[in-house]
Design an enzyme around this catalytic site. Sequence first.
Site, PDB file in Angstrom:
ATOM      1  N   ALA A  77       0.824  -1.205   0.000  1.00 38.88           N
ATOM      2  CA  ALA A  77       0.000   0.000   0.000  1.00 38.88           C
ATOM      3  C   ALA A  77       0.859   1.257   0.000  1.00 38.88           C
ATOM      4  CB  ALA A  77      -0.927  -0.008   1.213  1.00 38.88           C
TER       5      ALA A  77
ATOM      6  N   ARG B 289       5.477   4.969   1.378  1.00 35.92           N
ATOM      7  CA  ARG B 289       5.888   6.343   1.686  1.00 35.92           C
ATOM      8  C   ARG B 289       6.385   6.526   3.113  1.00 35.92           C
ATOM      9  NH1 ARG B 289       2.557   9.793   2.414  1.00 35.92           N
ATOM     10  NH2 ARG B 289       0.617   8.581   2.429  1.00 35.92           N
TER      11      ARG B 289
ATOM     12  N   HIS C 276      -8.647  -6.463   7.411  1.00 37.51           N
ATOM     13  CA  HIS C 276      -7.777  -6.501   8.581  1.00 37.51           C
ATOM     14  C   HIS C 276      -8.072  -7.679   9.495  1.00 37.51           C
ATOM     15  CE1 HIS C 276      -6.427  -1.982   8.564  1.00 37.51           C
ATOM     16  NE2 HIS C 276      -6.135  -2.624   7.455  1.00 37.51           N
TER      17      HIS C 276
ATOM     18  N   LYS D 218      -4.662   1.648  10.981  1.00 38.07           N
ATOM     19  CA  LYS D 218      -5.978   2.014  11.513  1.00 38.07           C
ATOM     20  C   LYS D 218      -7.002   1.997  10.374  1.00 38.07           C
ATOM     21  CE  LYS D 218      -5.959   6.051   9.409  1.00 38.07           C
ATOM     22  NZ  LYS D 218      -6.917   6.366   8.340  1.00 38.07           N
TER      23      LYS D 218
ATOM     24  N   ASP E  81     -11.818   6.347   8.282  1.00 35.67           N
ATOM     25  CA  ASP E  81     -10.541   6.848   7.770  1.00 35.67           C
ATOM     26  C   ASP E  81     -10.060   8.061   8.557  1.00 35.67           C
ATOM     27  OD1 ASP E  81      -9.062   8.700   5.413  1.00 35.67           O
ATOM     28  OD2 ASP E  81      -8.515   6.592   5.450  1.00 35.67           O
TER      29      ASP E  81
END
Length: 314
Positions: A4, A9, A70, A88, A168
Site C-alpha cells: 500500500a 511512503r 484486517h 488504523k 478513515d
Amino acid sequence: MGCADIARRRMLPAFAAAKDVEIAAIASRDLAKAMPLAAEHGCRAVGGYDKLLADASVMAVYLPLPPALHAGWIEAALLAGKHVLAEKPMTIDAASTTGLLALAASRGLVLMENLSFVHHSQHATVRALLDDGTIGELRSLHAAFTVPLRSGDDIRYRSDLGGGALWDTGVYPVRVALDFLGASLRVAGAVQWRRPEFPVDTGGAALLVDRGGVSAQLTFGLDHGYRSAYRLDGSKGSISVERAFTPPADHEPVVLVENRGGTRVVRLRAEDQVANTVASFAAAVRSGARPNDDSRYQAELIDAIRSSFEPPAR
C-alpha cells in the site's frame, strides 16, 4: 503484508531507519508487485500472505491492507505466532477488535493499531498544561480531521473494503477525545453526509459527552479543505493544536495557550511520530507488553457513532 501507499511512503522507510528492526520480507498477492519494493529495501519478496506467515524467521508483521481485510489477516498472523502492527482502523467493528485483542493477549503477542499521532510528545505537553490547571476545569473539546477529495477509484470510497470518512479520518478526533475525556464518553448525536456517486460516508460530525457533562464536538471528512486540529476549552482559557494528527517529521509544533494572563505560544521541537510508532512497537515486542484497551474503547465508540448516524444528507 501488502504494498500500500502508506507502506511505501511512510512505514517502510521508518522500519529501515530503526536500529532494532530488520525488514525481512515484503509480501504481495502479486509477486511481481513486491519484487521492486523488496529490492529497494534489500529483503525478500514473497508471493502470498500465507507464505509469509508460514516463515518461522519472521517475528512480526505490518499490515496496511484495506480495513475490511484486517480482521481475517490479523487473526491469521496471531495464530501463526506473529506480533502485529495493523493500520488504523484495526477492524471495522468493535466485536472483532475486542476478540483479536483477547487472542493476542492469550498468546502473549503484541497487537498494536498504527495511529501514529498518539506517539507524538506534543499531546503529552497539552496534557501537562491541562493537568496544571492552565485553563481551569475542562469544559469541552473540539477536534477536526478533514482532507480533500481524492480520485474516485480510491479504496476510501469503496464500501466493500471498509471505506468511509468515519473509519478513515474520524478515527483521529475520536481517539483524541478518548485520550483527554476518558472511556466514559457516550454519543449524544451524529450526522453523516455523502456525495451521490459514493456508497460510503464522505463526511460527518458527532457530539460526545462524558459522565461529568464535558462535551466533544468532532468533525471528519474526505471531501473537505484540509483541517487537522483540536482545541480544549476550559473555565479559564483554551489550548489549541494545529497540524495535530499527521505532522511532517520536520514540523515544529506550536501549542497556543489563551487564558486570563493573555496568549502564550509554546514552541516544541520537531519529531517523527512514525519513527516513534515503530520504536514503540519494537519495544513492546521485545518486552512482551500486553495489548491495552485503547483500541477497544475507540472501536466501541466508532460503532456507537455509526449506529447514531442520521440518514445521510445530500
